[in-house]
Write a protein that holds these residues in place. Structure first.
Motif, PDB file in Angstrom:
ATOM      1  N   VAL A  30       0.856  -1.179   0.000  1.00 39.43           N
ATOM      2  CA  VAL A  30       0.000   0.000   0.000  1.00 39.43           C
ATOM      3  C   VAL A  30       0.899   1.238   0.000  1.00 39.43           C
ATOM      4  O   VAL A  30       1.921   1.271   0.691  1.00 39.43           O
ATOM      5  CB  VAL A  30      -0.946   0.004   1.227  1.00 39.43           C
ATOM      6  CG1 VAL A  30      -1.800   1.250   1.259  1.00 39.43           C
ATOM      7  CG2 VAL A  30      -1.824  -1.246   1.215  1.00 39.43           C
ATOM      8  N   LEU A  31       0.504   2.235  -0.791  1.00 40.04           N
ATOM      9  CA  LEU A  31       1.289   3.462  -0.908  1.00 40.04           C
ATOM     10  C   LEU A  31       1.126   4.320   0.350  1.00 40.04           C
ATOM     11  O   LEU A  31       0.018   4.725   0.698  1.00 40.04           O
ATOM     12  CB  LEU A  31       0.838   4.247  -2.148  1.00 40.04           C
ATOM     13  CG  LEU A  31       1.746   5.372  -2.603  1.00 40.04           C
ATOM     14  CD1 LEU A  31       3.081   4.819  -3.110  1.00 40.04           C
ATOM     15  CD2 LEU A  31       1.079   6.179  -3.706  1.00 40.04           C
ATOM     16  N   HIS A  32       2.238   4.542   1.038  1.00 38.20           N
ATOM     17  CA  HIS A  32       2.298   5.426   2.214  1.00 38.20           C
ATOM     18  C   HIS A  32       3.463   6.378   1.996  1.00 38.20           C
ATOM     19  O   HIS A  32       4.594   5.931   1.807  1.00 38.20           O
ATOM     20  CB  HIS A  32       2.535   4.632   3.506  1.00 38.20           C
ATOM     21  CG  HIS A  32       1.404   3.755   3.908  1.00 38.20           C
ATOM     22  ND1 HIS A  32       0.233   4.247   4.438  1.00 38.20           N
ATOM     23  CD2 HIS A  32       1.262   2.414   3.855  1.00 38.20           C
ATOM     24  CE1 HIS A  32      -0.574   3.246   4.703  1.00 38.20           C
ATOM     25  NE2 HIS A  32       0.016   2.121   4.354  1.00 38.20           N
ATOM     26  N   GLU A  33       3.179   7.664   2.008  1.00 35.97           N
ATOM     27  CA  GLU A  33       4.218   8.680   1.839  1.00 35.97           C
ATOM     28  C   GLU A  33       5.094   8.387   0.621  1.00 35.97           C
ATOM     29  O   GLU A  33       6.319   8.362   0.696  1.00 35.97           O
ATOM     30  CB  GLU A  33       5.053   8.803   3.109  1.00 35.97           C
ATOM     31  CG  GLU A  33       4.232   9.229   4.310  1.00 35.97           C
ATOM     32  CD  GLU A  33       5.043   9.259   5.600  1.00 35.97           C
ATOM     33  OE1 GLU A  33       6.254   8.987   5.571  1.00 35.97           O
ATOM     34  OE2 GLU A  33       4.436   9.554   6.644  1.00 35.97           O
ATOM     35  N   ASN A  34       4.429   8.140  -0.519  1.00 36.19           N
ATOM     36  CA  ASN A  34       5.081   7.906  -1.811  1.00 36.19           C
ATOM     37  C   ASN A  34       5.924   6.639  -1.876  1.00 36.19           C
ATOM     38  O   ASN A  34       6.785   6.512  -2.737  1.00 36.19           O
ATOM     39  CB  ASN A  34       5.921   9.119  -2.227  1.00 36.19           C
ATOM     40  CG  ASN A  34       5.083  10.362  -2.370  1.00 36.19           C
ATOM     41  OD1 ASN A  34       3.974  10.304  -2.889  1.00 36.19           O
ATOM     42  ND2 ASN A  34       5.579  11.482  -1.886  1.00 36.19           N
ATOM     43  N   THR A  35       5.698   5.709  -0.956  1.00 34.40           N
ATOM     44  CA  THR A  35       6.439   4.443  -0.949  1.00 34.40           C
ATOM     45  C   THR A  35       5.439   3.290  -0.826  1.00 34.40           C
ATOM     46  O   THR A  35       4.572   3.313   0.051  1.00 34.40           O
ATOM     47  CB  THR A  35       7.428   4.392   0.241  1.00 34.40           C
ATOM     48  OG1 THR A  35       8.325   5.497   0.136  1.00 34.40           O
ATOM     49  CG2 THR A  35       8.223   3.106   0.237  1.00 34.40           C
ATOM     50  N   LEU A  36       5.575   2.286  -1.701  1.00 37.91           N
ATOM     51  CA  LEU A  36       4.758   1.085  -1.585  1.00 37.91           C
ATOM     52  C   LEU A  36       5.347   0.223  -0.478  1.00 37.91           C
ATOM     53  O   LEU A  36       6.464  -0.285  -0.597  1.00 37.91           O
ATOM     54  CB  LEU A  36       4.737   0.301  -2.905  1.00 37.91           C
ATOM     55  CG  LEU A  36       3.792   0.834  -3.974  1.00 37.91           C
ATOM     56  CD1 LEU A  36       4.030   0.139  -5.304  1.00 37.91           C
ATOM     57  CD2 LEU A  36       2.340   0.678  -3.539  1.00 37.91           C
ATOM     58  N   LYS A  37       4.602   0.095   0.619  1.00 34.35           N
ATOM     59  CA  LYS A  37       5.074  -0.658   1.783  1.00 34.35           C
ATOM     60  C   LYS A  37       4.249  -1.936   1.938  1.00 34.35           C
ATOM     61  O   LYS A  37       3.032  -1.920   1.767  1.00 34.35           O
ATOM     62  CB  LYS A  37       4.964   0.191   3.044  1.00 34.35           C
ATOM     63  CG  LYS A  37       5.861   1.407   3.000  1.00 34.35           C
ATOM     64  CD  LYS A  37       5.813   2.198   4.274  1.00 34.35           C
ATOM     65  CE  LYS A  37       6.746   3.401   4.143  1.00 34.35           C
ATOM     66  NZ  LYS A  37       6.767   4.226   5.325  1.00 34.35           N
TER      67      LYS A  37
END
Length: 138
Positions: A97-104
């Protein structure tokens, strides 16, 4: 699950191409196994210009590394909100899931743990066992 996919298809578009731009280079066309785009203004000339809401890749021995590294990086830079990697051989689903422009990595779903629930589409839930039930047991 079929009912939920039909609902999703009614409000969004299931699509199979994503066009992204690499900074300072030529356009890059990425072909996910499945992408879901709810903003139809992104669709032109049978392509998606911008980020789909959801992208699904099904791993195979020849594409696994590419799906996990290169494509994941493209999807992250494009702003894909949710990215699923389905590993049929090992029977699990990774949800990024994208969180703060990062897929985590948010969760790994198997037949033993809770039902899958989409972050982008919380009404879409299913058992990973249903996804893998088509495979024959060796």
């Amino acid at each position: 699950m079929v009912k939920h996919v039909m609902y999703l298809a009614a409000i969004c578009k299931l699509f199979f191409r994503l066009k992204t731009k690499k900074k300072g280079k030529d356009d890059v066309v990425v072909l996910p196994d499945i992408s879901v785009i709810c903003d139809t203004s992104k669709l032109r000339n049978k392509r998606c210009y911008g980020a789909p809401d959801l992208v699904v890749e099904v791993l195979s021995p020849s594409t696994g590394r590419n799906d996990r590294l290169l494509k994941r990086n493209y999807y992250e830079k494009a702003g894909v909100k949710e990215y699923l990697i389905i590993d049929g051989q090992n029977q699990y689903i990774e949800k990024y899931v994208l969180h703060e422009n990062t897929l985590k990595l948010e969760e790994i779903y198997t037949s033993e743990n809770q039902p899958f629930c989409s972050t982008c589409f919380p009404d879409i839930t299913f058992s990973p066992e249903d996804i893998f039930s088509f495979q024959e047991n060796d």
